[in-house]
Design a protein around this motif. Structure first.
Motif, PDB file in Angstrom:
ATOM      1  N   VAL A  65       1.107  -1.072  -0.098  1.00  0.00           N
ATOM      2  CA  VAL A  65      -0.465   0.403  -0.009  1.00  0.00           C
ATOM      3  C   VAL A  65       0.943   1.584   0.282  1.00  0.00           C
ATOM      4  O   VAL A  65       1.426   1.200   0.567  1.00  0.00           O
ATOM      5  CB  VAL A  65      -1.106  -0.030   1.200  1.00  0.00           C
ATOM      6  CG1 VAL A  65      -1.753   1.116   1.185  1.00  0.00           C
ATOM      7  CG2 VAL A  65      -1.709  -1.141   1.653  1.00  0.00           C
ATOM      8  N   ILE A  66       0.314   2.217  -0.477  1.00  0.00           N
ATOM      9  CA  ILE A  66       1.313   3.536  -1.048  1.00  0.00           C
ATOM     10  C   ILE A  66       0.406   4.341  -0.890  1.00  0.00           C
ATOM     11  O   ILE A  66      -1.040   4.550  -1.426  1.00  0.00           O
ATOM     12  CB  ILE A  66       1.331   3.783  -2.546  1.00  0.00           C
ATOM     13  CG1 ILE A  66       2.849   3.355  -3.293  1.00  0.00           C
ATOM     14  CG2 ILE A  66       2.410   5.308  -2.639  1.00  0.00           C
ATOM     15  CD1 ILE A  66       2.978   2.800  -4.129  1.00  0.00           C
ATOM     16  N   VAL A  67       0.321   5.551   0.463  1.00  0.00           N
ATOM     17  CA  VAL A  67      -0.803   6.563   0.346  1.00  0.00           C
ATOM     18  C   VAL A  67       0.004   7.690   0.190  1.00  0.00           C
ATOM     19  O   VAL A  67       1.311   7.906   0.245  1.00  0.00           O
ATOM     20  CB  VAL A  67      -0.972   6.288   2.005  1.00  0.00           C
ATOM     21  CG1 VAL A  67      -1.601   4.911   2.092  1.00  0.00           C
ATOM     22  CG2 VAL A  67      -0.764   6.751   3.648  1.00  0.00           C
ATOM     23  N   CYS A  68      -0.938   8.445  -0.281  1.00  0.00           N
ATOM     24  CA  CYS A  68      -0.010  10.334  -0.251  1.00  0.00           C
ATOM     25  C   CYS A  68      -0.984  11.009   0.720  1.00  0.00           C
ATOM     26  O   CYS A  68      -2.512  10.694   0.547  1.00  0.00           O
ATOM     27  CB  CYS A  68      -0.241  10.714  -1.491  1.00  0.00           C
ATOM     28  SG  CYS A  68      -2.095  10.688  -2.652  1.00  0.00           S
ATOM     29  N   ASN A 127       4.120   5.507 -11.565  1.00  0.00           N
ATOM     30  CA  ASN A 127       4.800   4.890 -12.708  1.00  0.00           C
ATOM     31  C   ASN A 127       6.158   4.265 -13.336  1.00  0.00           C
ATOM     32  O   ASN A 127       6.990   3.058 -13.075  1.00  0.00           O
ATOM     33  CB  ASN A 127       4.492   5.617 -13.531  1.00  0.00           C
ATOM     34  CG  ASN A 127       4.131   4.901 -14.975  1.00  0.00           C
ATOM     35  OD1 ASN A 127       4.641   3.535 -15.223  1.00  0.00           O
ATOM     36  ND2 ASN A 127       4.766   5.278 -16.496  1.00  0.00           N
ATOM     37  N   VAL A 128       7.144   5.016 -12.384  1.00  0.00           N
ATOM     38  CA  VAL A 128       8.522   4.572 -12.053  1.00  0.00           C
ATOM     39  C   VAL A 128       8.540   4.308 -11.244  1.00  0.00           C
ATOM     40  O   VAL A 128       9.994   3.053 -11.779  1.00  0.00           O
ATOM     41  CB  VAL A 128       9.603   6.188 -12.477  1.00  0.00           C
ATOM     42  CG1 VAL A 128      11.140   5.733 -12.032  1.00  0.00           C
ATOM     43  CG2 VAL A 128       9.303   6.649 -13.697  1.00  0.00           C
ATOM     44  N   ASN A 129       8.703   4.201  -9.757  1.00  0.00           N
ATOM     45  CA  ASN A 129       8.774   3.553  -8.919  1.00  0.00           C
ATOM     46  C   ASN A 129       8.204   2.687  -8.449  1.00  0.00           C
ATOM     47  O   ASN A 129       8.249   1.851  -7.723  1.00  0.00           O
ATOM     48  CB  ASN A 129       8.719   4.851  -7.525  1.00  0.00           C
ATOM     49  CG  ASN A 129      10.223   5.437  -7.422  1.00  0.00           C
ATOM     50  OD1 ASN A 129      11.139   5.107  -7.734  1.00  0.00           O
ATOM     51  ND2 ASN A 129       8.967   6.963  -8.053  1.00  0.00           N
ATOM     52  N   TYR A 130       6.707   2.247  -9.072  1.00  0.00           N
ATOM     53  CA  TYR A 130       6.288   1.493  -8.506  1.00  0.00           C
ATOM     54  C   TYR A 130       4.678   0.826  -9.901  1.00  0.00           C
ATOM     55  O   TYR A 130       3.290   1.063  -9.576  1.00  0.00           O
ATOM     56  CB  TYR A 130       5.202   2.050  -7.072  1.00  0.00           C
ATOM     57  CG  TYR A 130       5.904   1.820  -6.125  1.00  0.00           C
ATOM     58  CD1 TYR A 130       6.582   0.933  -5.129  1.00  0.00           C
ATOM     59  CD2 TYR A 130       6.031   3.237  -6.177  1.00  0.00           C
ATOM     60  CE1 TYR A 130       7.454   0.855  -4.308  1.00  0.00           C
ATOM     61  CE2 TYR A 130       7.214   3.337  -4.778  1.00  0.00           C
ATOM     62  CZ  TYR A 130       7.380   2.313  -3.695  1.00  0.00           C
ATOM     63  OH  TYR A 130       8.227   2.810  -3.081  1.00  0.00           O
TER      64      TYR A 130
END
Length: 139
Positions: free
Chosen positions: A32-35, A73-76
């Protein structure tokens, strides 16, 4: 949507409903990524769930939304779920509000709650179309 094995981006995920979603998704076996716009809130969320990935981002700014998409897009590139959760609620008396001279204050709510999730969904749609299992949702 499959319930585990996803990489999920949750906007507004540093606190409240977004953080609760993040915690549940992590427990179910997802990355999970949260911003969110407040770095201190994201740090507190990461302290609570160390495997949480955080990113500071003010989604009321168009260029920041595009930068978030590029960063993901680049990192995940494995991200396959977008949860449009961020939003704001401003409190004001419409009879006393000065929309003529202060519209930028009032328009932030429209930008955060309507424009940002639509824009993010449009940015991610082609990215997700190439994936076998992907989903866009709103809380």
């Amino acid at each position: 949507m499959k319930l585990s094995g996803n990489t999920i981006l949750i906007t507004g995920g540093g606190s409240g409903i977004g953080l609760a979603f993040a915690e549940r998704f992590i427990k179910a076996g997802n990355q999970v990524i949260v911003c969110g716009r407040r770095e201190n809130v994201l740090q507190q969320a990461k302290e609570k769930s160390p495997i949480l990935i955080t990113r500071v981002c003010d989604l009321t700014i168009e260029s920041k939304r595009a930068a978030l998409f590029d960063w993901v897009n680049v990192n995940y590139p494995e991200v396959n779920v977008l949860v449009n959760n961020s939003g704001i609620q401003l409190r004001f008396n419409v009879l006393k509000a000065d929309a003529k001279d202060n519209w930028s204050y009032f328009s932030k709510e429209i930008t955060a709650n309507l424009e940002a999730p639509v824009h993010l969904s449009m940015l991610f749609a082609p990215f997700f179309a190439a994936k076998e299992e992907a989903s866009v949702s709103a809380s």
